[in-house]
Design an enzyme around this catalytic site. Structure first.
Site: not given
Ligand code: HSE
Length: 415
Positions: A17, A41, A99, A126, A128, A184, A195, A199
């Protein structure tokens, strides 16, 4: 703010991102925004910019009063929380794409904004590149919504498309989703539905004015999807999509869930393929509308962050109109029934799920598959057991709200 002045951005994280945003801003030279400082990091990691472009101390960015906007784009939700909470305590303008952070801490993040006068936007968190948060928050601010549902995870949708359209194997498709930067850092979050659950919590807060904790949302994924489940879908002229859904029952109770579902050609979500997301917003008066776009990837997500940067610099903040208007936040409809397919080798699961109206029981070696009905309350209770049993469960239709009720009505009319 003087609109001609170059606004300085402090960026946390330079992964998919962060790099997407950086790349967009480098190409769009006319935009009055500049990434001034980047905090990452790990030193000594191969990155597309020289090492002197980075700092490794978040405080250097947090304390830099010359920065106009802070953008948080790191994957670790706990670290992201520390950074965002501290920035809001300083009254900063903050944009995040995280998220999990927003889903777990929304009430506190709202309180911090109120107390210290900072602003937090999170469109990129949420779906993308689909501007769904602002659409639900602004356009639908006065219309009661009946349901929001859709495909909120690009990686799992990509995997399912590869399996159904290109006959690829699960592991190969997952590797591709990772290589393309959709997944991710921990891809379990994608394939297990966690995930999408994060969202859905965020979307539900804006759509229905109810902040729900992730723990309130039962989630099921495609991590245990087997060949026989894919074959079952094909026999029924359907594909499988991971559907995240919140709807209100006739009694005004909420049904939030993430559940893979059979989806046939007449379903709005059927056309949502690859890493695309699709969200159907069903207004009481406007009816269902499908919003479709790229749900993962550096550029689409970076574009959503950029849109937040522009809005926040122009003074925009979420009004949380439904949240402020809702006096009686809806309770969960624990009795709401889903019609599901379950495949497992543990017969106990049928009992734990309280699976009723059983039909089509099939056995092969030590595995069985069965169709039946299950309540939301039992789905919530049994979810850990389903995961640890390596069982696979899916809805027979993405129309959770209507399909079962319709069948029951038809049965009653016939009898
Ligand atoms: N890993 C997430 C997805 C990235 O595949 O939707 C976007 O939030």
């Amino acid at each position: 703010m003087d609109s001609h002045r170059l606004l300085k951005i402090g960026l946390f994280g330079f992964g998919c991102v962060g790099q997407g945003l950086y790349d967009i801003l480098s190409r769009e030279e006319s935009l009055p925004y500049k990434v001034e400082r980047i905090c990452v990091k790990t030193p000594n990691k191969l990155r597309p910019l020289p090492a002197e472009s980075f700092t490794y101390d978040p405080q250097e960015v947090l304390q830099d009063e010359s920065l106009d906007i802070l953008v948080e784009a790191i994957s670790d939700a706990a670290e992201a929380y520390t950074i965002v909470a501290e920035a809001l305590r300083k009254g900063k303008k903050v944009v995040t794409a995280n998220k999990k952070l927003v889903a777990y801490h929304l009430p506190e993040l709202l309180a911090l904004q109120q107390e210290f006068g900072g602003v937090l936007l999170y469109e990129a968190a949420v779906a993308g590149g689909i501007p769904i948060i602002r659409t639900v928050e602004e356009y639908f601010s006065n219309e009661p919504l009946e349901r929001v549902h859709g495909i909120l995870n690009g990686s799992s949708n990509y995997i399912l498309s590869q399996i159904f359209k290109l006959q690829k194997g699960y592991a190969e498709a997952l590797k591709e989703a990772q290589d393309k930067g959709f997944a991710e850092l921990d891809p379990w979050l994608d394939v297990a539905g966690a995930d999408a659950r994060h969202k859905l919590c965020i979307l539900t807060a804006h759509a229905f004015g109810k902040t729900i904790a992730p723990e309130d949302v039962a989630f099921f994924g495609i991590d245990y999807l087997g060949d026989q489940d894919v074959a079952y879908a094909k026999q029924n002229d359907a594909v499988i999509k991971m559907v995240a859904s919140s709807h209100l029952t006739a009694d005004g109770e909420l049904v939030p869930v993430v559940l893979p579902s059979l989806v046939n050609a007449s379903d709005d979500l059927f056309v949502v393929e690859q890493e695309f997301n699709g969200v159907v917003v069903q207004g009481t008066y406007s009816g269902p509308q499908l919003f479709k776009g790229r749900g993962a990837g550096g550029h689409p997500t970076g574009a959503a962050v950029l849109s937040d940067i522009v809005s926040i610099s122009q003074g925009y903040s979420y009004g949380y109109k439904k949240l402020h208007r809702t006096t009686n936040a809806p309770a969960l409809a624990l009795d709401f029934e889903f019609e599901v397919y379950l495949r497992s080798s543990e017969p106990d699961l049928v009992v734990t799920l309280g699976l009723a109206n059983l039909q089509n029981v099939q056995r092969e070696n030590d595995t069985f598959s069965v169709i039946g009905t299950v309540s939301l309350g039992n789905l919530i209770k049994a979810q850990e057991q389903i995961r640890s049993a390596g069982a696979y469960i899916m809805a027979l239709s993405s129309d959770f709200a209507g399909a079962y009720a319709k069948k029951e009505k038809e049965k009653a009319e016939l009898s």
